[in-house]
Design a protein around this motif. Structure first.
Motif, PDB file in Angstrom:
ATOM      1  N   ILE A  79      43.359  47.979  38.509  1.00 31.65           N
ATOM      2  CA  ILE A  79      44.511  47.083  38.386  1.00 31.65           C
ATOM      3  C   ILE A  79      45.770  47.904  38.599  1.00 31.65           C
ATOM      4  O   ILE A  79      45.783  49.119  38.360  1.00 31.65           O
ATOM      5  N   CYS A  80      46.801  47.204  39.035  1.00 38.17           N
ATOM      6  CA  CYS A  80      47.974  47.844  39.635  1.00 38.17           C
ATOM      7  C   CYS A  80      48.631  48.966  38.835  1.00 38.17           C
ATOM      8  O   CYS A  80      48.515  50.145  39.168  1.00 38.17           O
ATOM      9  N   ALA A  81      49.369  48.599  37.794  1.00 36.73           N
ATOM     10  CA  ALA A  81      50.185  49.591  37.097  1.00 36.73           C
ATOM     11  C   ALA A  81      49.317  50.695  36.463  1.00 36.73           C
ATOM     12  O   ALA A  81      49.684  51.871  36.539  1.00 36.73           O
ATOM     13  N   ARG A 267      48.452  24.144  38.477  1.00 34.43           N
ATOM     14  CA  ARG A 267      49.268  24.741  37.424  1.00 34.43           C
ATOM     15  C   ARG A 267      50.477  25.508  37.931  1.00 34.43           C
ATOM     16  O   ARG A 267      51.504  25.528  37.286  1.00 34.43           O
ATOM     17  N   LEU A 268      50.403  26.125  39.092  1.00 35.81           N
ATOM     18  CA  LEU A 268      51.542  26.943  39.530  1.00 35.81           C
ATOM     19  C   LEU A 268      52.322  26.276  40.650  1.00 35.81           C
ATOM     20  O   LEU A 268      51.778  25.508  41.443  1.00 35.81           O
ATOM     21  N   GLY A 269      53.611  26.637  40.736  1.00 34.26           N
ATOM     22  CA  GLY A 269      54.479  26.095  41.782  1.00 34.26           C
ATOM     23  C   GLY A 269      54.281  26.808  43.110  1.00 34.26           C
ATOM     24  O   GLY A 269      53.263  27.471  43.331  1.00 34.26           O
ATOM     25  N   SER A 352      45.253  52.571  48.559  1.00 31.78           N
ATOM     26  CA  SER A 352      45.690  51.340  47.898  1.00 31.78           C
ATOM     27  C   SER A 352      45.559  51.557  46.391  1.00 31.78           C
ATOM     28  O   SER A 352      44.816  52.438  45.961  1.00 31.78           O
ATOM     29  N   ASP A 353      46.273  50.766  45.588  1.00 33.08           N
ATOM     30  CA  ASP A 353      46.159  50.950  44.141  1.00 33.08           C
ATOM     31  C   ASP A 353      44.783  50.538  43.621  1.00 33.08           C
ATOM     32  O   ASP A 353      44.389  50.950  42.536  1.00 33.08           O
ATOM     33  N   GLN A 354      44.061  49.771  44.374  1.00 36.52           N
ATOM     34  CA  GLN A 354      42.639  49.478  44.154  1.00 36.52           C
ATOM     35  C   GLN A 354      42.121  48.701  45.353  1.00 36.52           C
ATOM     36  O   GLN A 354      42.892  48.315  46.214  1.00 36.52           O
ATOM     37  N   PHE A 364      38.535  36.317  45.080  1.00 30.79           N
ATOM     38  CA  PHE A 364      39.718  37.101  45.434  1.00 30.79           C
ATOM     39  C   PHE A 364      40.001  37.945  44.178  1.00 30.79           C
ATOM     40  O   PHE A 364      39.233  37.940  43.242  1.00 30.79           O
ATOM     41  N   ASP A 365      41.081  38.703  44.173  1.00 30.51           N
ATOM     42  CA  ASP A 365      41.439  39.629  43.077  1.00 30.51           C
ATOM     43  C   ASP A 365      40.478  40.822  42.953  1.00 30.51           C
ATOM     44  O   ASP A 365      39.834  41.197  43.910  1.00 30.51           O
ATOM     45  N   LYS A 366      40.473  41.470  41.788  1.00 27.09           N
ATOM     46  CA  LYS A 366      39.883  42.817  41.639  1.00 27.09           C
ATOM     47  C   LYS A 366      39.334  42.979  40.208  1.00 27.09           C
ATOM     48  O   LYS A 366      38.607  42.170  39.737  1.00 27.09           O
TER      49      LYS A 366
HETATM   50  C1  SGN Z   1      49.634  38.639  39.265  1.00 26.84           C
HETATM   51  C2  SGN Z   1      48.724  37.761  40.099  1.00 26.84           C
HETATM   52  C3  SGN Z   1      47.279  38.018  39.764  1.00 26.84           C
HETATM   53  C4  SGN Z   1      46.975  39.471  39.846  1.00 26.84           C
HETATM   54  C5  SGN Z   1      47.945  40.210  38.945  1.00 26.84           C
HETATM   55  C6  SGN Z   1      47.757  41.687  38.931  1.00 26.84           C
HETATM   56  N1  SGN Z   1      49.032  36.397  39.828  1.00 26.84           N
HETATM   57  O1  SGN Z   1      49.594  38.262  37.930  1.00 26.84           O
HETATM   58  O2  SGN Z   1      46.479  37.277  40.658  1.00 26.84           O
HETATM   59  O3  SGN Z   1      45.673  39.742  39.426  1.00 26.84           O
HETATM   60  O4  SGN Z   1      49.256  39.968  39.408  1.00 26.84           O
HETATM   61  O5  SGN Z   1      47.972  42.234  40.198  1.00 26.84           O
HETATM   62  S1  SGN Z   1      50.314  35.760  40.499  1.00 26.84           S
HETATM   63  O6  SGN Z   1      50.251  34.354  40.167  1.00 26.84           O
HETATM   64  O7  SGN Z   1      51.504  36.379  39.921  1.00 26.84           O
HETATM   65  O8  SGN Z   1      50.257  36.012  41.915  1.00 26.84           O
HETATM   66  S2  SGN Z   1      48.430  43.687  40.258  1.00 26.84           S
HETATM   67  O9  SGN Z   1      48.195  44.183  41.617  1.00 26.84           O
HETATM   68  O10 SGN Z   1      49.834  43.704  39.932  1.00 26.84           O
HETATM   69  O11 SGN Z   1      47.615  44.391  39.292  1.00 26.84           O
END
Ligand code: SGN
Ligand code: CA
Length: 535
Positions: A79-81, A267-269, A352-354, A364-366
């Motif tokens: 995951i990113c950070a 749920r999301l815009g 890549s960060d992952q 999708f996602d990680k």
């Molecule tokens: C956001 C994304 C997620 C994703 C996280 C983490 N949702 O929350 O799908 O897993 O970032 O990603 S979103 O509705 O905001 O697009 S990360 O790369 O930053 O770890």
């Protein structure tokens, strides 16, 4: 005039003094530059040096062609950070404290850029950091706040915030080139972190690419319709299935009016689309308008399987479209380094960060330790050191960058860093590399996508994962026989011995890296304290 013995001695001394001086000066300017290029969520399946079925990435591939392609690079926490914190500190998440995207990065950690700066490197960072605080150890930074925006992004700089009209991948590169051209000091080695937001969700390509990519059709991954058998309580409950969890509006750019007409609530815009200015929106609508029209007409005729395929294609079109811009822009930076004759003495990394799921397991996602998100692309070029066009299958991790860069710069790494310098592998000295296994630990749960806490160990042959919170499940994969990781053999009697061996190795590696159940519990307590887990 005949030289006297005294004048010969004096002349010799002078010559020595002069040459000693120039030698010293040359040595100090000869330290290699380091260019660290990282994008966000870039799956290795979407780099043609690894796999050319989805997209051609000629510029990123150049790094491997002229350097080294790692086929077994992984992250310690997908995951990113947290990945960025591991890269900067050379320590696992449980040690550097940045276990998830939510907790702040502890800036008392020592990072490799701080050490390089102290050692005389000029340092700069452009693009996405995602720490919630500013990086230490940089002479200059221009970073996106949080995730940042694809269009007309705001940047945090040392002189205050600035919003720049245009497309984030192009702008991040413009800022990087501006620094290289105008503020880089010719008499110092430099370390540059050039960090793309793309191809992160919600996948918005630049006009030149969405015009092209929305016409493409992509091959379906073999496991798109995974039923999660043998992984019912681990992979099963994750909320990242393309059919069930990918959003039509936020992710796939279906508009409010079409959703209303089809009676679909979400749920999301519309996310990033609200950031487009009127001219950008007009261009966008020219392409996404007809896609909406077609979806409106087709939706009634779709079943789960055809809707899954439609969503997968839309996902790939936009995701890969954002990568086309990354590739072009990486080319701009590589070209500049070539033009300025900097390439010769520069180590260039692309990673890549992952990794990321491009429909494998239906996702999708990680976040999981399964290969597509555990692995990450890694290409390194270092002229005169790396033999061009080589591949390396040793198990390396994002944990190793800090010590690698320190060794390249001739700086002694702090004892408590937990990685291993990759320099022997870069030099082709495989005999100096001994690593039998790598360790993984993911924490962010409960959270978006519902991926459970897990730690595990991977050797080249096997992978053992323990999902320890909310469930208590062990999974074992035979990586050679089951590369798609569809068959958890932990309870298979044929694998009893291997399972026991892997468990033993896992406890050893946890001890080596100083991870423990006590620490896992502390990090669970943190979620309880924040009210993220009910007591
Ligand atoms: C956001 C994304 C997620 C994703 C996280 C983490 N949702 O929350 O799908 O897993 O970032 O990603 S979103 O509705 O905001 O697009 S990360 O790369 O930053 O770890
Ligand atoms: Ca990421």
């Amino acid at each position: 005039m005949k030289p006297t013995p005294i004048s010969i001695i004096l002349g010799g001394l002078l010559l020595c003094l002069l040459s000693c001086k120039t030698e010293k000066k040359e040595n100090s300017t000869k330290k290699p530059n380091i260019v660290f290029i990282m994008s966000d969520d870039h799956a290795y399946q979407a780099i043609s040096a690894y796999d050319d079925r989805l997209i051609k990435t000629p510029n990123i591939d150049r790094i491997a062609k002229e350097g080294l392609l790692f086929t077994n690079a992984t992250v310690t926490n997908s995951i990113c950070a947290p990945s960025r914190a591991v890269i900067l500190t050379g320590k696992h998440s449980h040690i550097n404290g940045k276990i998830d995207n939510l907790s702040p990065f502890d800036t008392t950690n020592v990072t490799f850029p701080q050490l390089l700066q102290k050692a005389g490197y000029q340092t700069a960072m452009f693009g996405k950091l995602h720490f919630g605080n500013n990086p230490k150890g940089f002479d200059e930074f221009k970073i996106l706040p949080g995730q940042g925006d694809y269009y007309n992004p705001r940047f945090i700089t040392q002189k205050g915030d600035t919003t720049i009209t245009g497309y984030v991948t192009d702008i991040t590169t413009d800022l990087t080139l501006d620094w290289l051209k105008n503020r880089r000091k010719a008499d110092k080695p430099f370390m540059l972190m050039y960090l793309h937001k793309a191809p992160h969700r919600s996948w918005m390509p630049a006009p030149r690419h969405y015009k092209e990519f929305t016409n493409n059709t992509y091959p379906l991954p073999a496991t798109l319709f995974d039923d999660y058998a043998t992984r019912e309580t681990t992979a099963g409950p994750a909320e990242m299935n393309i059919l069930k969890h990918m959003l039509l509006r936020y992710d796939l750019k279906i508009t409010d009016d079409v959703l209303a007409e089809l009676n679909i609530e979400e749920r999301l815009g519309a996310g990033g689309i609200n950031k487009l200015n009127p001219e950008q929106k007009a261009e966008w609508d020219k392409v996404y308008g007809p896609i909406n029209e077609a979806f409106k007409n087709e939706y009634g005729k779709m079943n789960d399987s055809t809707l899954m395929v439609w969503k997968y294609q839309r996902y790939m079109q936009d995701y890969l479209g954002t990568i086309a811009a990354v590739d072009e822009n990486v080319g701009r930076v590589l070209d500049y380094l070539d033009q300025e004759k900097l390439t010769e003495n520069t180590l260039i990394v692309y990673t890549s960060d992952q990794g990321f799921y491009l429909g494998e397991h239906g996702w999708f996602d990680k976040r999981f330790m399964y290969d597509e998100s555990f692995k990450t692309p890694l290409l390194i070029k270092w002229p005169n050191v790396i033999t061009p066009g080589t591949t390396e299958d040793e198990m390396v991790q994002n944990l190793d960058f800090a010590q690698t860069f320190l060794e390249v710069a001739g700086v002694t790494a702090p004892e408590d860093m937990q990685g291993k310098s990759l320099v022997p592998l870069l030099k082709g000295e495989k005999e100096k590399w001994d690593r039998e296994a790598v360790y993984y630990h993911y924490y962010e749960y409960p959270a978006e996508h519902a991926v459970k806490r897990q730690y595990g160990i991977a050797t080249k042959k096997y992978k053992l994962i323990h999902f320890y919170y909310d469930v208590d499940v062990w999974e074992l994969y035979d990586r050679a026989k089951d590369p798609q990781e569809l068959n958890n053999v932990f309870n298979d009697s044929d694998y009893a011995e291997i399972a026991a061996e892997m468990k033993q190795k896992l406890s050893e590696i946890r001890e080596k890296y100083k991870d423990s159940d006590a620490l896992s519990n502390q990090y669970i307590q943190l979620y309880k304290d924040k009210g993220l887990i009910e007591e």
